[in-house]
Design an enzyme around this catalytic site. Structure first.
Site, PDB file in Angstrom:
ATOM      1  N   ALA A  16       0.870  -1.181   0.000  1.00  0.00           N
ATOM      2  CA  ALA A  16       0.000   0.000   0.000  1.00  0.00           C
ATOM      3  C   ALA A  16       0.903   1.226   0.000  1.00  0.00           C
ATOM      4  O   ALA A  16       2.086   1.147   0.340  1.00  0.00           O
ATOM      5  CB  ALA A  16      -0.860  -0.018   1.264  1.00  0.00           C
ATOM      6  N   GLY A  75       0.521  -5.179   0.596  1.00  0.00           N
ATOM      7  CA  GLY A  75      -0.632  -5.179  -0.302  1.00  0.00           C
ATOM      8  C   GLY A  75      -0.293  -5.792  -1.646  1.00  0.00           C
ATOM      9  O   GLY A  75      -1.157  -6.351  -2.325  1.00  0.00           O
ATOM     10  N   GLU A 106      -0.757  -9.318  -1.270  1.00  0.00           N
ATOM     11  CA  GLU A 106      -2.197  -9.563  -1.093  1.00  0.00           C
ATOM     12  C   GLU A 106      -2.906  -9.521  -2.441  1.00  0.00           C
ATOM     13  O   GLU A 106      -3.822 -10.291  -2.694  1.00  0.00           O
ATOM     14  CB  GLU A 106      -2.775  -8.549  -0.116  1.00  0.00           C
ATOM     15  N   GLU A 116       4.087  -5.821   6.953  1.00  0.00           N
ATOM     16  CA  GLU A 116       3.287  -4.803   7.646  1.00  0.00           C
ATOM     17  C   GLU A 116       3.638  -4.664   9.118  1.00  0.00           C
ATOM     18  O   GLU A 116       3.600  -3.580   9.671  1.00  0.00           O
ATOM     19  CB  GLU A 116       1.797  -5.102   7.498  1.00  0.00           C
TER      20      GLU A 116
END
Ligand code: T1G
Length: 699
Positions: free
Chosen positions: A63, A102, A105, A125
């Site tokens: 992210a 992310g 993910e 993270e």
């Protein structure tokens, strides 16, 4: 089609390419672009399969951390991933570089994953005080099983493509990402492979459902060193949801846990630290675009504790070094210590069994300073006296080739003085590593008055290449870290004269989150070092001197401020020390008083922050965040508190200034008077963060 995400078709294969330099972070534009391109490809009747790949040096690295703490912009990542996972057409993630957070993910929501052999895949993270917030804690355990999922999610370290293949995270290792991805997509169509939706595949959860100890043992192993941190424990709980709950319920609880962490003080501090580390590598006052000098050959002078540790850091990064000593005996001893260290690490499984031999082969041990002649970078790590350093640099000036960067590893001596011994002061700087140099990440790059900009850029770049964290500092006694540490040490000593005991002071500091307190640190380093230096300078420190006169030098003599059982490094409070302190105070006509833990914490931390303010006033450090980087990576300042200057802003500078003024008066110590910069910031109602724009990026 957006600026950052493109869709093209190779007959029946749709290729979606993300192009958002430098690391393809999942900004709102990228999320929107992916969603738009996936929907178009699904709607296009010509398209039979879809490949998601990235341009530039890496797959999506997560992210966009700069978006955190700001109002979320649609589409949310979970929304995009649900469309991808429910696509009726197979989607292949083609990974290169790093697929992190992310990014992984996104790949987990695809039906298949392929990667190039150098690729790394991870969910880091937790290092930002977060947990994967877009299904990572629910899909990764279904892809690789809970044990490896806990290791990756709670530990935060990536795995290699080979390990990912072995554990079923990827289907194949391919050549170029896009070409490999396209070829694999064609294979999926040709073989009519069913779409593999991880959300529906619970096969790898069965073992842990049957025997929960598989999960709990993995969690225990990964949270052993997570003292004080919130995220690792929340991340472990989230993997537990994958075992215990249906996918959608687990996803919901993961999101709740993520939102709680993203708003937490710990995560804000850890995100600040992430950017502070990168900001520190940008040297204030050096012209934009200054290139580093080419460094192919490195020579290190001195095979002692520091020289050997520095040589190990280079060999660990695969860089060969010439290690120079004054005699065969010293060389042999130094090489032996390195070999032993690597073998111990290999025995613990920290490096492959064949690594010690491979790394030793990168170290060419020789005798004689003339062996520096081919080196592009020379790092001197000899005895810590100015006379010896000057002698060595005078010789280096003779033997080193023009343009070689000449670095001293001194921990406090004046680099300007050392540079005067050469005709090339522009090439001279400090590279202050922290002991043990093969472990500690910080490297203070000391900028002398005449150091050339490109020499500095070279030192910063090579430090990063050997996985160190560089921070540029100016010339003064102790540079940044040790200069602030000296203020803490002074107050620690004074607290003993006022009634506190070593174990009480250390307990307050370790409870705060530091790896050890000032007295345990003194015992580790050796009390005789300070004793010798005080005697040289005719300075008394009654309690420390009394300990040394009694032969209590610390761990090396089994007794110091603490006592140590044979073979153990655990500091044990020693009634003899309390007796020695009482006797000393009586002799000095002083009485002990009860000292509160709160006073101890304030007198340990606030004088250091005050010294940090003086360091900024004198431009010894360019940014408050550089000072934080020094403490995070050189002294083990708890990452979830951001660093001393960041923490000071959280505490409030007015409170700190008031308490400093109080102690200055109370203990009759003018050195505790608030620094002018601190007083100015208090008057303006500002924090240290207001001093450099960089902190806003890290907010
Ligand atoms: N967001 C924004 N900027 C980033 C970024 C990120 N994720 N990663 C790097 N940058 C910037 C960095 O600040 C620097 O900027 C430049 O890119 C180069 O970085 C939903 C919530 C990928 C291994 O934690 O580990 O996904 O200084 O110097 O040494 O569950 O960057 O040039 O202006 O580090 O080659 C999870 C963080 C996010 C990965 C590359 N992802 N990045 O290392 O370059 S949270 C991460 C890295 C998340 C999801 C959750 C490294 C790297 P500037 P760099 P590098």
């Amino acid at each position: 089609m957006s600026e950052v995400v493109k869709l093209e078709r190779q007959d029946v294969i749709a290729i979606i390419t993300v192009n958002n330099p430098p690391v393809n972070a999942l900004s709102a534009a990228v999320r929107g672009g992916i969603l738009e391109c996936v929907n178009s490809a699904i709607a296009d009747p010509e398209v039979k399969a879809i490949v998601l790949t990235c341009a530039g040096r890496t797959f999506i690295a997560g992210a966009d951390i700069t978006e955190f703490g700001k109002p979320p912009k649609p589409p949310g990542l979970n929304e995009v991933l649900a469309v991808m996972e429910n696509s009726p057409k197979p989607i292949v993630a083609a990974i290169h570089g790093t697929s992190l957070g992310g990014g992984l993910e996104v790949a987990l929501a695809c039906h298949f994953r392929v990667a190039t052999k150098e690729a790394k895949l991870g969910l880091p993270e937790v290092k930002l005080g977060l947990l994967p917030g877009a299904g990572g804690t629910q899909r990764l355990p279904r892809a690789v099983g809970p044990e490896l999922a806990v290791k990756m999610i709670v530990g935060g370290d990536p795995i290699s493509a080979a390990e990912a293949l072995k554990n079923g995270l990827i289907e194949e290792i391919v050549e170029g990402p896009a070409i490999g991805g396209e070829a694999f997509a064609r294979k999926v169509l040709a073989e009519k492979r069913p779409l593999r939706k991880l959300r529906d595949d619970n096969s790898k959860l069965a073992a842990a459902k049957a025997d929960r100890s598989i999960f709990t043992n993995a969690v225990a192993a990964m949270t052993k060193r997570a003292r004080g941190l919130e995220a690792p424990f929340a991340a472990a709980d989230a993997v537990g949801y994958a075992i215990d709950l249906p996918f959608d319920e687990g996803l919901k609880k993961e999101r709740e846990a993520f939102l709680k962490l993203v708003a937490s003080d710990q995560s804000k501090a850890q995100r600040y630290a992430f950017f502070a580390e990168r900001e520190a590598a940008k040297i204030a006052g050096v012209p934009e675009g200054t290139k580093p000098r080419n460094v192919e050959r490195v020579a290190i002078i001195g095979a002692g504790t520091m020289g050997g540790g520095i040589a190990m850091s280079f060999a660990n990064a695969g860089i060969p070094v010439t290690l120079i000593e004054t005699g065969e005996e010293q060389l042999k001893r130094g090489m032996g210590v390195m070999q032993k260290n690597w073998e111990a690490t290999a025995a613990r499984g920290g490096i492959p069994a064949d690594a010690p031999a491979k790394r030793m082969a990168l170290i060419n041990g020789v005798v004689g300073l003339d062996n520096v002649k081919d080196a592009d970078l020379v790092i001197e790590a000899v005895f810590e006296t100015m006379a010896v350093k000057k002698e060595v640099f005078g010789q280096l000036d003779k033997f080193a080739k023009p343009g070689a960067v000449l670095a001293s590893n001194t921990s406090y001596l004046n680099i300007d003085e050392i540079a005067k011994e050469t005709k090339r002061p522009q090439d001279v700087l400090g590279m202050h590593f922290f002991s043990p140099a093969n472990v500690m990440k910080l490297c203070e790059i000391v900028r002398a008055a005449k150091t050339a900009p490109d020499a500095l850029v070279t030192a910063v770049s090579i430090a990063r290449k050997i996985a160190k964290v560089p921070a540029v500092v100016g010339v003064c006694d102790g540079f940044v870290g040790n200069r602030m540490l000296a203020q803490r040490g002074k107050q620690a000593e004074k607290l003993l004269f006022e009634g506190a005991l070593p174990q009480q002071v250390d307990a307050v500091v370790t409870k705060f989150g530091m790896p050890m307190g000032p007295f345990a640190m003194g015992d580790l380093a050796g009390l005789d070092i300070g004793w010798r230096s005080r005697k040289d300078r005719g300075i008394k420190s009654e309690i420390a001197d009394a300990l040394c006169e009694a032969g209590r030098f610390g761990q090396k003599t089994g007794k110091g401020y603490y006592k140590y059982e044979a073979g153990s490094r655990a500091p044990l409070p020693d009634p003899d020390v309390e007796k020695l302190i009482d006797e000393t105070l009586t002799r000095l006509g002083r009485k002990r008083r009860a000292v509160s833990d709160e006073e101890i914490l304030e007198r340990m931390m606030y004088p250091m922050i005050n010294e940090g303010a003086k360091i900024l006033e004198e431009s010894i450090a360019a940014r408050p965040s550089d000072i934080d980087v020094v403490w995070l990576y050189g002294y083990g300042w708890p990452i979830y508190r951001g660093g001393p200057m960041y923490w000071a802003d959280q505490v409030g500078l007015k409170h700190i200034a008031d308490r400093l003024a109080f102690y200055a008066k109370e203990t009759n110590d003018p050195s505790l008077e608030p620094a002018p910069l601190l007083k100015r910031l208090v008057a303006e109602g500002k924090g240290f963060a207001s001093l450099t724009a960089s902190s806003s990026k890290a907010a």
